[in-house]
Write an enzyme that holds these catalytic residues in place. Structure first.
Site, PDB file in Angstrom:
ATOM      1  CG  ASP A  68      -0.339  -0.522   2.485  1.00 29.57           C
ATOM      2  OD1 ASP A  68       0.896  -0.544   2.551  1.00 29.57           O
ATOM      3  OD2 ASP A  68      -1.077  -0.882   3.405  1.00 29.57           O
ATOM      4  CG  ASN A 137      -9.192  -1.736  11.918  1.00 23.28           C
ATOM      5  OD1 ASN A 137      -8.263  -2.396  11.440  1.00 23.28           O
ATOM      6  ND2 ASN A 137      -9.615  -0.600  11.392  1.00 23.28           N
ATOM      7  CG  HIS A 139      -6.040  -2.403   8.869  1.00 28.00           C
ATOM      8  ND1 HIS A 139      -6.205  -1.128   9.360  1.00 28.00           N
ATOM      9  CD2 HIS A 139      -4.715  -2.645   8.935  1.00 28.00           C
ATOM     10  CE1 HIS A 139      -5.024  -0.636   9.692  1.00 28.00           C
ATOM     11  NE2 HIS A 139      -4.096  -1.541   9.458  1.00 28.00           N
ATOM     12  CD  GLU A 144      -8.975   0.787   7.718  1.00 28.09           C
ATOM     13  OE1 GLU A 144      -8.982  -0.130   8.570  1.00 28.09           O
ATOM     14  OE2 GLU A 144      -8.320   1.834   7.861  1.00 28.09           O
TER      15      GLU A 144
HETATM   16  C1  F6R Z   1       1.314  -1.461   6.167  1.00 23.34           C
HETATM   17  C2  F6R Z   1       0.027  -2.128   6.271  1.00 23.34           C
HETATM   18  C3  F6R Z   1      -0.795  -2.116   7.519  1.00 23.34           C
HETATM   19  C4  F6R Z   1       0.007  -2.404   8.779  1.00 23.34           C
HETATM   20  C5  F6R Z   1      -0.883  -2.365  10.008  1.00 23.34           C
HETATM   21  C6  F6R Z   1      -0.104  -2.562  11.296  1.00 23.34           C
HETATM   22  O1  F6R Z   1       1.878  -1.644   4.861  1.00 23.34           O
HETATM   23  O2  F6R Z   1      -0.378  -2.671   5.287  1.00 23.34           O
HETATM   24  O3  F6R Z   1      -1.817  -3.072   7.376  1.00 23.34           O
HETATM   25  O4  F6R Z   1       0.599  -3.670   8.660  1.00 23.34           O
HETATM   26  O5  F6R Z   1      -1.527  -1.122  10.063  1.00 23.34           O
HETATM   27  O6  F6R Z   1       0.777  -1.498  11.490  1.00 23.34           O
HETATM   28  P1  F6R Z   1       1.866  -1.518  12.646  1.00 23.34           P
HETATM   29  O7  F6R Z   1       2.859  -2.575  12.281  1.00 23.34           O
HETATM   30  O8  F6R Z   1       2.487  -0.133  12.603  1.00 23.34           O
HETATM   31  O9  F6R Z   1       1.156  -1.806  13.915  1.00 23.34           O
END
Ligand code: F6R
Length: 242
Positions: A68, A137, A139, A144
């Site tokens: 992403d 959440n 994701h 989401e």
């Molecule tokens: C990042 C991504 C997100 C993160 C998720 C957890 O490329 O795709 O899904 O993996 O938000 O983020 P952290 O590791 O910062 O808790």
């Protein structure tokens, strides 16, 4: 079915993930890796850099596709995922720039960018190993809760919780982009292997729901229950509700 490896702490999560990635690169030097950003994979990338410097692990034929990117942030913006990837991995290994793929969040035509991204993954022969983190959440990528399991690479609106969670990297909540480009859940599910990393209590509920809960679009990571080769590497705190 999701397999789970529970380890002591963040350091071990990082080491176990890096070992598996290195194993794939050694057995298939031109492996196609799907990569994630955020706090969680930083230790894994650090370990891969160490393996490159100390153990001769070469990325010279590896291709990568990131999950992403924020819409509106140019590649040189310090909070963009482009910037993150070069800082935390690419600048320190021998990967070729032309083999690096990250969605362009400032493309003139974002929908076309998404279609092209899907095409490039196909042209590369698909993703051999997709690395994932997980949001509180549930994701994955920026899919989401509510995202269709059929979704593909597209522009999405970020939830307020995700924007607040990610505000720690920005000067203020206002500066956190409202939209992102993300691979879809169906795109992620096409990876031959998936490894999801989680560390800390804040992720315990999402991990438990993803593994033990019903498969539901309200917990995007629960889609992974249907993947043939999916491993969660989690520390004791993230596993505390299993
Ligand atoms: C990042 C991504 C997100 C993160 C998720 C957890 O490329 O795709 O899904 O993996 O938000 O983020 P952290 O590791 O910062 O808790």
């Amino acid at each position: 079915m999701i397999r789970v490896l529970i380890v002591k702490d963040y350091e071990e999560v990082s080491r176990e993930a890096a070992l598996r990635i290195a194993e794939i690169i050694r057995s298939k030097p031109d492996a196609v890796l799907g990569l994630a950003t955020g706090s969680t994979p930083i230790g894994c990338y650090r370990e891969l850099i160490r393996m490159h410097k100390m153990e001769g692990l070469s990325f010279s034929k590896v291709s990568t596709f990131n999950l992403d990117e924020y819409v509106g942030l140019a590649p040189d913006h310090p909070q963009s995922y482009h910037y993150y990837m070069f800082q935390n991995l690419f600048n320190h290994v021998d990967i070729k720039v032309e083999n690096i793929h990250i969605p362009n969040g400032v493309a003139e035509d974002l929908d076309e960018e998404c279609l092209n991204y899907e095409e490039s993954i196909k042209r590369a022969g698909g993703i051999d190993l997709q690395l994932l983190g997980i949001g509180r959440n549930g994701h994955i990528g920026f899919n989401e809760p509510g995202s269709s399991f059929e979704s593909r690479t597209r522009v999405v609106k970020l939830s307020e919780q995700t924007r607040m969670d990610n505000a720690r990297f920005f000067k203020s909540l206002d500066e956190v982009p409202t939209h992102a480009i993300t691979m879809g859940i169906a795109t992620i599910m096409e990876a031959k292997r998936i490894i999801l990393l989680a560390s800390g209590e804040a992720k315990a509920e999402a991990i438990s729901k993803a593994i033990k809960g019903p498969k539901t679009v309200m917990v995007p990571a629960s889609a992974l229950q249907d993947h043939e080769d999916c491993l969660f590497i989690v520390d004791r705190k993230a596993a505390s509700l299993l």
